[in-house]
Design a protein around this motif. Structure first.
Motif, mmCIF file in Angstrom:
data_model
loop_
_atom_site.group_PDB
_atom_site.id
_atom_site.type_symbol
_atom_site.label_atom_id
_atom_site.label_comp_id
_atom_site.label_asym_id
_atom_site.label_seq_id
_atom_site.Cartn_x
_atom_site.Cartn_y
_atom_site.Cartn_z
ATOM 1 N N GLY A 67 -6.524 -2.193 4.771
ATOM 2 C CA GLY A 67 -6.221 -0.846 5.260
ATOM 3 C C GLY A 67 -5.468 0.041 4.302
ATOM 4 N N ARG A 68 -5.701 -0.101 3.017
ATOM 5 C CA ARG A 68 -4.945 0.688 2.038
ATOM 6 C C ARG A 68 -5.393 2.149 2.006
ATOM 7 N NH1 ARG A 68 -1.982 -2.994 -1.043
ATOM 8 N NH2 ARG A 68 -1.679 -1.633 -2.825
ATOM 9 N N ASP A 69 -6.533 2.444 2.641
ATOM 10 C CA ASP A 69 -6.970 3.836 2.763
ATOM 11 C C ASP A 69 -6.417 4.482 4.029
ATOM 12 O OD1 ASP A 69 -8.416 2.479 4.664
ATOM 13 O OD2 ASP A 69 -10.397 3.019 3.886
ATOM 14 N N ALA A 101 -5.024 -16.586 -5.764
ATOM 15 C CA ALA A 101 -5.157 -15.930 -7.075
ATOM 16 C C ALA A 101 -5.535 -14.463 -6.928
ATOM 17 C CB ALA A 101 -6.212 -16.648 -7.914
ATOM 18 N N PHE A 102 -5.952 -14.069 -5.732
ATOM 19 C CA PHE A 102 -6.335 -12.683 -5.454
ATOM 20 C C PHE A 102 -5.508 -12.227 -4.251
ATOM 21 C CE2 PHE A 102 -8.814 -9.240 -3.736
ATOM 22 C CZ PHE A 102 -9.511 -8.698 -4.796
ATOM 23 N N SER A 103 -4.209 -12.015 -4.467
ATOM 24 C CA SER A 103 -3.397 -11.740 -3.278
ATOM 25 C C SER A 103 -2.419 -10.598 -3.408
ATOM 26 C CB SER A 103 -2.627 -13.006 -2.858
ATOM 27 O OG SER A 103 -1.779 -13.439 -3.893
ATOM 28 N N MET A 104 -1.890 -10.354 -4.597
ATOM 29 C CA MET A 104 -0.813 -9.381 -4.724
ATOM 30 C C MET A 104 -1.256 -8.136 -5.466
ATOM 31 S SD MET A 104 2.499 -11.750 -5.512
ATOM 32 C CE MET A 104 1.643 -13.039 -6.391
ATOM 33 N N GLY A 105 -0.956 -6.986 -4.915
ATOM 34 C CA GLY A 105 -1.112 -5.744 -5.639
ATOM 35 C C GLY A 105 -2.520 -5.259 -5.883
ATOM 36 N N SER A 153 0.807 -1.242 0.000
ATOM 37 C CA SER A 153 0.000 0.000 0.000
ATOM 38 C C SER A 153 0.831 1.280 0.000
ATOM 39 C CB SER A 153 -0.983 0.046 1.184
ATOM 40 O OG SER A 153 -0.398 0.588 2.342
ATOM 41 N N SER A 154 2.161 1.162 -0.187
ATOM 42 C CA SER A 154 3.005 2.369 -0.153
ATOM 43 C C SER A 154 3.050 3.096 -1.496
ATOM 44 C CB SER A 154 4.434 1.994 0.270
ATOM 45 O OG SER A 154 5.014 1.116 -0.678
ATOM 46 N N GLY A 155 2.485 2.484 -2.542
ATOM 47 C CA GLY A 155 2.419 3.168 -3.830
ATOM 48 C C GLY A 155 3.531 2.809 -4.802
ATOM 49 N N LYS A 156 3.983 1.556 -4.787
ATOM 50 C CA LYS A 156 5.024 1.129 -5.745
ATOM 51 C C LYS A 156 4.501 1.245 -7.178
ATOM 52 C CE LYS A 156 5.370 -2.861 -3.656
ATOM 53 N NZ LYS A 156 4.582 -2.518 -2.448
ATOM 54 N N GLN A 157 3.232 0.905 -7.358
ATOM 55 C CA GLN A 157 2.608 0.977 -8.674
ATOM 56 C C GLN A 157 2.673 2.396 -9.236
ATOM 57 O OE1 GLN A 157 -1.412 -0.518 -8.581
ATOM 58 N NE2 GLN A 157 -2.032 0.686 -10.355
ATOM 59 N N VAL A 158 2.452 3.366 -8.384
ATOM 60 C CA VAL A 158 2.481 4.771 -8.812
ATOM 61 C C VAL A 158 3.873 5.168 -9.286
ATOM 62 C CG1 VAL A 158 2.144 7.162 -8.054
ATOM 63 C CG2 VAL A 158 0.564 5.385 -7.299
ATOM 64 N N ILE A 159 4.906 4.573 -8.690
ATOM 65 C CA ILE A 159 6.288 4.890 -9.076
ATOM 66 C C ILE A 159 6.507 4.553 -10.547
ATOM 67 C CG2 ILE A 159 8.716 4.246 -8.759
ATOM 68 C CD1 ILE A 159 8.020 3.798 -5.750
ATOM 69 N N ARG A 180 3.595 -1.488 8.714
ATOM 70 C CA ARG A 180 2.231 -1.021 8.462
ATOM 71 C C ARG A 180 1.534 -0.867 9.807
ATOM 72 N NH1 ARG A 180 -0.601 -2.616 3.956
ATOM 73 N NH2 ARG A 180 -2.209 -1.307 4.867
ATOM 74 N N ASP A 181 1.542 0.328 10.365
ATOM 75 C CA ASP A 181 1.019 0.533 11.716
ATOM 76 C C ASP A 181 -0.501 0.469 11.824
ATOM 77 O OD1 ASP A 181 3.422 0.761 13.123
ATOM 78 O OD2 ASP A 181 3.668 2.852 12.524
#
Length: 424
Positions: free
Chosen positions: A337-339, A304-308, A43-49, A205-206
């Motif tokens: 908790g990605r929000d 199958a529904f686990s990453m990213g 959830s830190s935003g690697k995809q956005v990078i 991830r607190d």
């Protein structure tokens, strides 16, 4: 620390005003043409990078290699929602549509192309990519190179060979939240990376509250024991499911189907499911998008529904069975908790060996194909067992597995709460 104007513009097109602190150096590194291994929390935003950098070089193609179709559909849908030129090719893409997509890529009219590693071994795909101006190849969830490449998906071990066959070497970005320290060199060498920058940020991830629950039952039959476990699952859903979403992971497709049939009677119109054997593919996509769009709030799935997968409001993750590896566990709780809101992650385990019986069967099948792969899976399962029965803070144990030394306990997990009660 600031970023260049073309990166700012790309970031804004993706819907963000400014980058997070941990995203800046990776963005600058990739933009400058240097290979990078990015290790950052779920959830830190690697995809956005990599999307920002790829979009900043929109005159050239960025290939994104993903392990799961659910992840591909999710990301392409998100990019298209922002009017960004993105496509995917999967096993159900027709020959005609594949040709159209590859032609679009060759002509420089495609910004992002999402595929699984198996696609890279297709001669038609390779031929088209040799004629395409490629800026970057992203290996998302790159821990799969060692986690899966050495067991049941050897296509991960050939990504570097594909890159070597391209006309010009692209920038290579490998990213994950779960790269064990002893896997780093293997990933770098397999992907044929050129002196990559290793960029690591805090993996803690607190907002996740980690709980483990012994669901051992003294009933004689498996059916009775599972009935008891399902009752405990329903109690958790009733307790923690408010206005967000719930994600339940089960070991097998049979478990998923059974849970789906039972839970949809109790939570009418809220439940959906996802696993590899749901057919046809169109129906499976519909079930996935029901959850991604919030039309169904309770998803029951295999790994199958686990990453990213990015569903922002998941407030409860339950492992109905103990996972087969720590990497699976960390990735799966990472959906919660990605929000930024507090979320609970509950791990069921038993001392009847019911879960081990399922994984033993999987290991036995694997052994027929590769004794080495079966041994690797056994080692990973033992790490999960050690985690379940550890007296250490659950968060500290997870961070240690990820290679981050952590002396500060979370004070909220099952172990920390038990120690706090015992002191009173």
């Amino acid at each position: 620390m600031d970023i260049k104007r073309h990166l700012k513009s790309a970031l804004k097109q993706l819907g963000f005003d400014k980058p997070r602190k941990a995203q800046i150096i990776p963005m600058k590194t990739l933009d400058a043409g240097q290979d990078a291994i990015v290790i950052a929390a779920t959830s830190s935003g690697k995809q956005v990078i990599y999307e920002t950098v790829g979009l900043a070089h929109s005159d050239r193609l960025t290939i994104v290699i993903e392990p799961l179709l659910a992840l591909i559909y999710n990301q392409v849908q998100t990019l298209k929602a922002h009017d960004i030129s993105a496509e995917y090719i999967d096993k159900d893409t027709t020959k005609e549509d594949t040709e159209k997509i590859l032609k679009k890529a060759r002509k420089g009219r495609l910004n992002f192309l999402y595929v699984t590693p198996e696609r890279l071994q297709n001669s038609t795909f390779l031929s088209a990519m040799k004629q395409t101006d490629i800026f970057m190849v992203v290996v998302d969830e790159c821990h799969c190179v060692t986690e899966w490449g050495q067991t049941f998906r050897d296509a991960y071990l050939h990504i570097g060979k594909f890159i070597d066959k391209l006309e010009h070497k692209p920038v290579i970005c490998a990213c994950s939240a779960t790269i064990p320290a002893d896997s780093m060199d293997i990933i770098r060498d397999n992907l044929h990376m050129d002196k990559p920058a290793v960029l690591r940020s805090d993996l803690r991830r607190d907002n996740l509250i980690l709980l483990k629950k012994d669901v051992t039952c003294n009933k004689k039959t498996l059916e009775e024991r599972l009935e008891s476990r399902i009752k405990k699952l329903c109690k958790l859903i009733d307790k923690y499911h408010k206005d967000g979403s719930v994600l339940v992971f089960a070991q097998t497709t049979a478990y998923v189907d059974a849970l789906y049939n039972i839970l949809r009677e109790r939570y009418t119109d809220e439940v959906t499911r996802y696993h590899s054997r749901v057919k046809p593919e169109r129906h499976k996509k519909e079930l996935l998008f029901d959850f991604l769009h919030g039309e169904r709030k309770i998803m029951i799935s295999t790994s199958a529904f686990s990453m990213g997968i990015d569903v922002s409001d998941i407030e409860l993750v339950v492992h109905f069975n103990a996972p087969i590896s720590m990497t699976d566990y960390i990735q799966q709780i990472g959906r919660a908790g990605r929000d930024g809101r507090k979320a609970h992650c509950v791990l069921f385990y038993d001392q009847n060996d019911d879960d081990d019986a399922v994984s033993d069967s999987f290991i036995k099948k694997t052994k027929k194909q590769s004794a080495k792969a079966a041994k690797t899976i056994k080692t990973k399962r033992k790490q999960v067992h050690d985690f379940i029965h550890s007296d250490n803070c659950m968060v500290s144990d997870i961070l240690e597995y990820q290679g981050q030394n952590e002396t500060k306990t979370c004070k909220r997990c099952t172990v920390c709460a038990k120690k706090r009660r015992n002191k009173k």
